[in-house]
Write a protein that holds these residues in place. Structure first.
Motif, mmCIF file in Angstrom:
data_model
loop_
_atom_site.group_PDB
_atom_site.id
_atom_site.type_symbol
_atom_site.label_atom_id
_atom_site.label_comp_id
_atom_site.label_asym_id
_atom_site.label_seq_id
_atom_site.Cartn_x
_atom_site.Cartn_y
_atom_site.Cartn_z
ATOM 1 N N ARG A 77 0.864 -1.180 0.000
ATOM 2 C CA ARG A 77 0.000 0.000 0.000
ATOM 3 C C ARG A 77 0.901 1.231 0.000
ATOM 4 N N PRO A 78 0.937 1.987 -1.080
ATOM 5 C CA PRO A 78 1.856 3.130 -1.144
ATOM 6 C C PRO A 78 1.379 4.357 -0.387
ATOM 7 N N GLU A 79 0.077 4.470 -0.134
ATOM 8 C CA GLU A 79 -0.461 5.664 0.495
ATOM 9 C C GLU A 79 -0.698 5.442 1.988
ATOM 10 N N PRO A 80 -0.743 6.531 2.785
ATOM 11 C CA PRO A 80 -1.053 6.409 4.218
ATOM 12 C C PRO A 80 -2.456 5.836 4.423
ATOM 13 N N VAL A 81 -2.696 5.361 5.633
ATOM 14 C CA VAL A 81 -3.955 4.680 5.903
ATOM 15 C C VAL A 81 -4.518 5.102 7.251
ATOM 16 N N ASP A 82 -5.844 5.184 7.324
ATOM 17 C CA ASP A 82 -6.583 5.287 8.586
ATOM 18 C C ASP A 82 -7.227 3.930 8.835
ATOM 19 N N GLY A 83 -7.345 3.561 10.083
ATOM 20 C CA GLY A 83 -7.989 2.292 10.378
ATOM 21 C C GLY A 83 -7.717 1.830 11.790
ATOM 22 N N ARG A 84 -7.749 0.528 11.974
ATOM 23 C CA ARG A 84 -7.483 -0.053 13.290
ATOM 24 C C ARG A 84 -6.606 -1.285 13.102
ATOM 25 N N VAL A 85 -5.495 -1.315 13.851
ATOM 26 C CA VAL A 85 -4.596 -2.464 13.799
ATOM 27 C C VAL A 85 -4.944 -3.416 14.929
ATOM 28 N N PHE A 86 -4.722 -4.688 14.668
ATOM 29 C CA PHE A 86 -4.996 -5.737 15.643
ATOM 30 C C PHE A 86 -3.798 -6.675 15.737
ATOM 31 N N VAL A 87 -3.615 -7.201 16.930
ATOM 32 C CA VAL A 87 -2.727 -8.341 17.138
ATOM 33 C C VAL A 87 -3.595 -9.465 17.682
#
Length: 555
Positions: free
Chosen positions: A32-42
């Motif tokens: 993904r070359p562009e920045p992202v908004d979201g939620r990361v999970f482990v």
């Protein structure tokens, strides 16, 4: 490519004070070359039989999910690290420090958000459904890492670096067959509200001999329910259960086979059997009503989707020939569409509907109680159950369910039930997301929000206020089935609805409610699907005007 690195603090430093366990998640520009908004999970699990991402969220059985921990990200660029640590919300463990030392399969995951510039002036960031039904672990465009087998010890001080170098591919849309047709188009009403293209759709099961009997027009069963592009009733799906199938899976395979045989038989009534797809940025389904948070989905269904179906397929375009059905979410929707639009449909056959009276929202009385997690007195604080077996054994509590959704997403972005209900039933908040009924940190109930729910979406309250006006348009049209040991206590609200309906006069209610002894969610009555559809066809035939063409009818 090396996608994980574990760093240990030196023994001397650890003996003094161990840094807390933390995870750093990043993605390469090649993914993904562009920045992202979201939620990361482990996601952390002892089960190596499948990827950890399939063991949390909807794919992981919701409240039976393996441990996961989440953190919001905004403007995260390639190679930048998002951190999941002790401050991150988790479920079923609240914090990483609650994780017992041991060997685990670990996977990183990113649920991508889209920015919506809505027509009400609010700008919100939410997950755009990709025709997967708000199921994050399989949603196209979301990123994930390779699973790794690691020894984790929160007390030892570790930094685990996970590279999200894999992207979920687009969903392959199902192809039409002779009798199963798929509809999908952009909704002008919903796209205007959300500021981006929003799609709605349907799957249409045609009757036998539809092409041959080109002069015949048919009644329609509009079945409501969760997102699925599969054929209505499981028509034509593989009747052979997979190797190692459970008894429940084997039973469902038999039911699909029996239904397919019945639908194609000589004496089965000819009708259209239609399921809808109307996922939202909050959930896999809109609940088929207009909402200040979700948008004009009720209008889109009535003014766009149903007219499209009835002009592209040979439907009888009369209210008496339209019936509604559905279970759980679909049970509530089938009731709401009939009650809010009594002249547009000829009857509803509702199974195990979501709460129809908010004095029992599952077990919670949102009008009179102050807290959704506990019942309290001077000395006790008793957890409120949210899920049970038919023998009464509690499977999860209200606190656990709301904790699960909080860990899945802040600001109502979990993609799950309680957040959906608050979005659909509740008022708009100042930040553009819904105004919560429940405080996500304490379970306290906002009674001002509860009043809004009562005034707008409590079906029993609506009927009580307006029966003298609309009762004549609903008499004989409302039919409900539910187990008396519904897994989510939904039968309790049905009892309250029945108490009111039995008091109605001028006109009397004239419908039916049937309870299944010791039956769980989602009991749909003692008859198999084919027999239920025959009953709906008989109902339509009885309601048809004397001069109506009955070429579709089979006894």
């Amino acid at each position: 490519m090396l996608t994980v690195l574990v760093s240990l603090i030196s023994g001397a430093a650890a003996a003094t004070v161990a840094a807390p366990l933390r995870f750093e998640l990043s993605f390469p520009s090649s993914v993904r070359p562009e920045p992202v908004d979201g939620r990361v999970f482990v996601i952390v699990t002892r089960d190596g039989s499948k990827e950890p991402r399939f063991q949390f969220g909807k794919s992981g059985g919701q409240y039976a999910s393996q441990p996961f921990f989440g953190e919001d990200v905004e403007g995260l660029g390639p190679a930048q690290a998002a951190v999941v640590d002790e401050r991150s919300d988790g479920y079923p463990l609240s914090h990483l420090s609650d994780l017992p030392p041991g060997d685990y399969y670990v996977q990183g995951f990113l649920n991508v958000y889209t920015t919506f510039h809505r027509s009400d002036g609010h700008v919100v960031k939410m997950h755009m459904d990709q025709w997967e039904g708000q199921d994050f672990p399989i949603s196209p465009g979301n990123l994930y890492s390779e699973p790794h087998r690691l020894h984790l010890d929160p007390a030892a001080g570790q930094t685990v670096r996970l590279v999200l170098d894999r992207k979920i591919p687009p969903i392959e849309l199902p192809k039409d067959t002779t009798l199963v047709k798929h509809v999908r188009f952009e909704s002008p009403l919903l796209s205007k509200f959300w500021g981006r293209p929003i799609f709605i759709g349907a799957t249409v099961l045609l009757p036998r001999d539809y092409e041959k009997d080109a002069h015949v027009f048919y009644p329609v069963n509009y079945e409501q329910g969760h997102f699925s592009t599969g054929p209505p009733g499981g028509f034509g799906e593989n009747a052979e259960p997979p190797a190692g199938a459970t008894e429940r899976q084997k039973a469902r395979a038999r039911q699909r086979d029996e239904f397919t045989r019945s639908w194609l038989s000589d004496d089965f009534p000819r009708m259209l059997y239609v399921t809808f797809q109307h996922p939202t940025p909050y959930y896999d389904d809109s609940y088929a009503i207009d909402s200040p948070n979700v948008g004009p989905y009720g209008q889109a269904i009535l003014q766009e989707l149903i007219p499209y179906i009835e002009t592209h397929f040979r439907a009888i375009r009369q209210p008496w020939a339209r019936v509604l059905s559905g279970g759980s979410t679909g049970g509530w929707e089938s009731l709401a569409l009939q009650i809010f639009h009594p002249d547009d449909f000829g009857g509803t056959f509702s199974y195990c509907p979501d709460p129809v009276d908010f004095h029992y929202f599952e077990l919670v009385n949102i009008y009179e109680w102050d807290n959704a997690w506990y019942r309290k007195d001077d000395w006790r604080k008793t957890p409120i159950s949210a899920e049970r077996r038919p023998d009464g054994l509690v499977l999860s509590t209200m606190k656990e369910q709301l904790q699960y959704e909080r860990a899945m997403g802040t600001r109502g972005r979990s993609g799950e039930d309680w957040d959906c209900w608050q979005a659909v039933y509740g008022p708009l908040g100042d930040d553009g997301y819904f105004k919560p009924l429940f405080d996500p940190a304490t379970g306290n109930i906002d009674h001002g929000v509860a009043v809004y729910w009562k005034d707008n979406t409590d079906l029993n309250a609506y009927l009580q206020r307006r029966w003298s006006e609309i009762g004549g348009h609903l008499a004989g049209k409302i039919h409900i089935w539910t187990g008396d040991m519904d897994t989510y206590y939904l039968n309790n609200a049905v009892y309250l609805l029945e108490d009111f309906l039995r008091t109605t006069t001028a006109p009397a209610w004239g419908g039916s409610i049937t309870y299944g002894p010791r039956q769980p969610h989602c009991w749909a009555g003692p008859q198999p699907l084919a027999e239920r559809l025959k009953g709906m066809a008989s109902y339509v035939a009885a309601a048809a005007p004397r001069e109506a063409d009955r070429s579709w009818w089979r006894r």
